[in-house]
Structures are given as structure tokens and as C-alpha cells.
Design an enzyme around this catalytic site. Structure first.
Site, mmCIF file in Angstrom:
data_model
loop_
_atom_site.group_PDB
_atom_site.id
_atom_site.type_symbol
_atom_site.label_atom_id
_atom_site.label_comp_id
_atom_site.label_asym_id
_atom_site.label_seq_id
_atom_site.Cartn_x
_atom_site.Cartn_y
_atom_site.Cartn_z
ATOM 1 C CE1 TYR A 15 -3.243 -2.769 0.035
ATOM 2 C CE2 TYR A 15 -3.765 -2.248 2.287
ATOM 3 C CZ TYR A 15 -3.994 -2.994 1.156
ATOM 4 O OH TYR A 15 -4.978 -3.949 1.152
ATOM 5 C CG HIS A 34 -2.661 -8.803 -0.795
ATOM 6 N ND1 HIS A 34 -2.104 -7.576 -0.589
ATOM 7 C CD2 HIS A 34 -3.973 -8.560 -0.983
ATOM 8 C CE1 HIS A 34 -3.029 -6.640 -0.652
ATOM 9 N NE2 HIS A 34 -4.162 -7.214 -0.894
#
Length: 143
Positions: free
Chosen positions: A71, A140
Site C-alpha cells: 500500500y 494477499h
């Protein structure tokens, strides 16, 4: 049992995550996904984001924060998402989770699920979060 709820704060949405039964304790009923605080061009500053999370903890009972090592807006800021939540690691009543296995170069997303990538990614997450272990580190997305 508390009802599921959604809270809007500064246009960022806080949602209730699902319980993950494999953990020694269930994920709390109120959570924040930190992605929108980390990857948008018009995101708030790091200090503003931390202040907002503090407010959500104190005023709305936020108990779960989810982030990921990818991120960021680009490699020059890689790990911003984890740096954002690092101040909340070890805080009583707050669970911080992170994810590994995705990459981001500029605005391009990629998948990396090979052990040669995952081990250093996990070690980097530990460093970014300032801890020796992460209560919940998620893969993820598979390749």
C-alpha cells in the site's frame, strides 16, 4: 454479540471484518482497511491519517486495522501502509494485520507468491511494523 455496522469518517469507510477461526482469538467486530489511506493521490498526510485512526479507536471503538506492504504510491514510499499502522502495534484492544504477496510499481499491481519473495516481504513487514512477530500476516493473493 454486537450488530455489524459501518462507520463513515472523513470519506473513509470502516467495515466489520469476518471472524477468522484459525486465530487464537477472533478478529474484532469493527475494523479499518488502510488501503485508501495509503494509495490515493489525494490521501491525507501520514499525521492526519494517524490522527483519524486515533479518533476511530477512541470515539468509535475501532479494534482491527488491516494493511499491506504494497500500500504505497510508488517504490519511493514502499511500506507507507505499514508505517501508518506501526504506532498501533501492541496497543491494548487493537489487532493489526498485514498482507504480503502483492507488488506495486507506480500504479501497476503484481502478484508474487514465490518463497524467494515472501520471506523477505515478511521480514520487511516486521521491520516496517517495528515488531518481532505479526499476529495476522495474510497471503494477499496467490499467483
Amino acid at each position: 454479540m454486537q450488530p455489524r455496522r459501518t462507520i463513515k469518517s472523513n470519506s473513509y469507510q470502516v467495515v466489520s471484518p469476518k471472524k477468522i477461526m484459525a486465530l487464537s482469538k477472533p478478529i474484532p467486530s469493527v475494523g479499518l482497511g488502510a488501503m485508501s489511506l495509503c494509495i490515493n493521490d489525494n490521501r491525507p498526510s501520514l499525521a492526519e491519517s494517524i490522527h483519524m485512526i486515533e479518533s476511530l479507536i477512541g470515539e468509535h471503538g475501532l479494534t482491527y486495522i488491516d494493511t499491506a506492504d504494497c500500500y504505497a504510491l510508488g517504490e519511493e514510499e514502499f511500506g507507507y501502509g505499514e508505517r501508518l499502522v506501526a504506532p498501533f502495534m501492541g496497543r491494548d484492544g487493537v489487532t493489526v494485520a498485514s498482507k504480503i504477496g502483492m507488488t506495486r510499481t507506480g500504479k501497476a499491481w503484481g502478484r508474487r507468491g514465490d518463497p524467494a519473495y515472501l520471506r523477505p516481504a515478511c521480514e520487511s513487514s516486521l521491520k516496517n511494523l517495528g515488531v518481532e512477530s505479526i499476529g495476522l500476516c495474510q497471503f494477499h493473493t496467490p499467483d
